[in-house]
Structures are given as C-alpha cells and as structure tokens.
Design an enzyme around this catalytic site. Structure first.
Site, PDB file in Angstrom:
ATOM      1  CB  CYS A  86       7.424   6.745   3.682  1.00 22.38           C
ATOM      2  SG  CYS A  86       5.725   7.174   3.287  1.00 22.38           S
ATOM      3  CB  CYS A 209       0.871   3.606  -7.696  1.00 25.25           C
ATOM      4  SG  CYS A 209       0.134   4.972  -8.622  1.00 25.25           S
ATOM      5  CE  LYS A 331       4.667  -0.106 -10.168  1.00 25.02           C
ATOM      6  NZ  LYS A 331       4.226  -1.447  -9.824  1.00 25.02           N
ATOM      7  CG  HIS A 335       6.178   2.083   0.678  1.00 23.78           C
ATOM      8  ND1 HIS A 335       7.157   2.258   1.649  1.00 23.78           N
ATOM      9  CD2 HIS A 335       5.559   3.295   0.561  1.00 23.78           C
ATOM     10  CE1 HIS A 335       7.130   3.516   2.080  1.00 23.78           C
ATOM     11  NE2 HIS A 335       6.164   4.154   1.432  1.00 23.78           N
TER      12      HIS A 335
END
Length: 389
Positions: A86, A209, A331, A335
């Site tokens: 990431c 998440c 969030k 992502h």
C-alpha cells in the site's frame, strides 16, 4: 542537494470502473497532473518515472510501468515499477525526489494505479493478504482486518481507547470525503451508525474499514530551475523519509506502534528542519480507523496512548489545530493500493495552493503525507511547504 518541487498533481475518481483499464486510469491521472501545471508542459521533459502497483488480480505483473507510461504519452521515459504494498506510490515519490536531488532528472513523475474490483472479493482478499507476513500470518488464515483488529484490541487494552474513539475517525473522514468529488464513499455518517455497524473483525466494524478501489494518481516533481519555468505557486518537498519494519505482527515487540512510521517521520522532519508541532495538516494512512489513531502517536501529533482523546477533542477536524485527512482519507476517499500515496499528495498540493474547493482550509503552509505498506512493513513520509525555499 537540489531542491525539489511539486509542479503538478492529479488523480482519477476512486471507485469501481468496469469500463476502464489500468492503462486508461493511469493516463487520466497523468493528463490531470499535466493540466494542473501552471505553464505549458511537455511530457517529453519527464526524465524518470516511478510507478507504484501491487498488481491485484495478476494483471501485467511484468513491465506494468512501461505499459502505463507509454500509454500515457511518456514515450521512451525511463520507467521503474515500485512495489511496497500500500506504500507503493509514496515510495515511488521518494524515488523521484532522490532522482531530482541527485541531478539524474530535472523532471520526474511518481504515481501509481490499481484495479481491484474486476475480481471476486475472495480473490481480492487473497491479493491483499500477500502484503502481510505470508508463512505465519496469511497462510494461517489471518486477514488484514484481523491484523489491524489485533492492533486495535491491544490499543484498547493498553491505553483505554474506546469504540467511540474508533468511530470518530470514520465520522470525521466521511464528513470530509462528502466534500471530495473524487471520493468513493462520498457520504456522511453519524456516530451512532458508525458505532453500531456490522462487525468485520472484532473490535473493528464495517465503518472502521476502507473500501477496495480502482484508481490512479500522478505527481510531477522538478528541480528548482525547472520548477521556476513551470509554476508561480511552488510546493516544495522539504523532507522525504522512508523506513522498513517487520512484516509480521508476531515479530514486533509492541502491537500498538509502527516503528517504521516513527523512523520515516524522523527522517522527513530532520530534512525539513521541523518537528511534528510544525505540521499544520496531514494525510495519513487510515486503511482502518485504528491505523489513523496509531499514526497520530507515531508521527508525534500526540503523546503515546493519547490518540483516542486527541481525536475526541476535535483536534483533527477541519477547524481543529491539525486537520487530518481533509480528502476523506482511505476510509471515505478510497484505497486503490498502488495509487494511494500519490493521491495523498494530490490533496496536499491542492490545499497548499488553495484549490481544494469546499474542503479548503485557509492559511495552510505546511503539510505531511504518511503512506503505510501492509501493517507497517514499509512507510513513506513526506513534508511539503508552500513557496520557494
């Protein structure tokens, strides 16, 4: 050491785009970055390109960098693929900074892409899992939500962090993301709904998440001489830090801190000759709500164990002492693994230039980005300042 400036930055919307390819998404991000440059920009002037991607789903695992840069019109540009989970495009940015500092490039591009929604959720989960410790965590059945749930549980036990503290991260970031046209989950939520959402991995629930996302980002950086010809509103990269850490949680002495963040931040602060108290706003890696709370402490924004009260105090709200994740963060904004670090820079670039629209906070002159790979195996931290050095 050559000064390095961001002269352009752009990203796609984040979400699910079945009609787009990884090539078309990256081209859109590059086109947007080029359009954001104040002066006319020639793509042939890009000397080096660093492209971050994990390769979710297995597409173009070999030579994905040249595949996207050639499609985006960077014909013949020396291109390097960066993979640090990431943190891929955050690390790609640091590579671009180093190339300009070393005099290898006058202009460099850093960015990334990911397509995550054209395979099943089970398959996506498998790909995300490869960024964790493979032998002792992933193959034993641990998911990333499970890994961060362990970190959240430990933080609650050690420091009294509460369910409400976690949910306040989500409420804040959704409120910010609702003002961001690029956000995948661009809607607001309230504290009650965030606290009572369905469980994912106890104590984390759905609102703790981030989503899986398709998207791309691109950042153009330049030396002082090149930047003077390209912009009248320079954004200087004053500090660039990077560190690695133990990939597996079981290898770490503590579950409530990420040493790689601490080391990368220290390096970036030292280069910029600032401390955490000088950071006016930040984009931090909130893949899960607990990750943002850990970032507050590891970056030095508050004392160890005080992240819960810190977010509850309103300090990281847009009108607080240090706004965090004005973009909506991972969030709300989304992502797309390889694009996330570059997307953080887009927000800082816009805020420092006064171009962030409805979410603009006035008077900002120094910002920070914090990009984490996995659960802390790789971290990139950058400090940005408005104006010439």
């Amino acid at each position: 050491m050559n000064e390095v400036y961001v002269v352009g930055a752009g990203q796609t919307d984040y979400g699910s785009f079945p009609r787009e390819s990884y090539r078309s998404l990256f081209k859109e991000a590059v086109d947007t970055a080029v359009d954001s440059v104040d002066a006319e920009f020639d793509r042939e002037s890009v000397d080096e390109a660093y492209v971050g991607t994990l390769g979710v789903g297995g597409r173009q695992l070999g030579l994905p960098g040249p595949a996207v840069t050639e499609f985006a019109g960077l014909n013949g540009t020396a291109t390097t693929r960066v993979e640090n989970a990431c943190a891929a495009s955050g690390v790609a940015l640091r590579q671009a900074v180093l190339a300009v500092r070393a005099g290898v490039a006058d202009v460099a591009l850093a960015g990334g892409f990911e397509v995550m929604n054209d395979v099943s959720s089970e398959r996506t989960g498998e790909w995300l899992g490869v960024s964790g410790e493979t032998e002792w965590e992933r193959m034993a059945g641990t998911t990333f939500s499970g890994v961060y749930a362990q970190m959240a549980d430990a933080h609650m036990a050690e420091h009294g962090t509460t369910r409400e503290h976690l949910s306040r991260v989500a409420v804040k970031n959704h409120a910010n993301g609702a003002k961001n046209p690029h956000a995948q989950l661009g809607f607001e939520t309230n504290l009650e709904d965030a606290m009572n959402a369905p469980a994912v991995a106890d104590p984390l629930n759905l609102f703790d998440c981030c989503p899986t996302s398709d998207g791309a980002s691109a950042v153009l950086v330049a030396s002082r001489d090149a930047a003077e010809e390209l912009t009248d509103a320079p954004i200087r990269i004053a500090g660039a830090g990077q560190s690695s850490g133990r990939v597996g949680l079981f290898q770490r002495p503590s579950l409530t801190e990420i040493p790689a963040t601490q080391r990368a931040a220290e390096q970036a602060y030292d280069e910029a000759d600032v401390g955490p108290e000088d950071v006016e706003f930040a984009e931090v890696h909130d893949c899960f709500s607990i990750a943002e709370l850990l970032a507050y402490e590891d970056l030095g924004f508050c004392e160890r164990g005080e992240a819960g009260p810190y977010v509850a105090s309103g300090a990281t709200e847009p009108d607080g002492e240090r706004p965090v994740n004005l973009s909506g963060g991972l969030k709300s904004k989304g992502h797309p693994i390889g694009a996330t670090g570059g997307g953080q820079v887009v927000e800082v670039f816009k805020q420092l230039r006064g171009e962030a629209g409805d979410r603009q906070v006035s008077g900002l002159s120094r910002g920070l980005t914090h990009n984490v790979g996995g659960s802390g195996g790789a971290v990139a931290v950058h400090v940005f300042e408005e104006g010439w050095a």
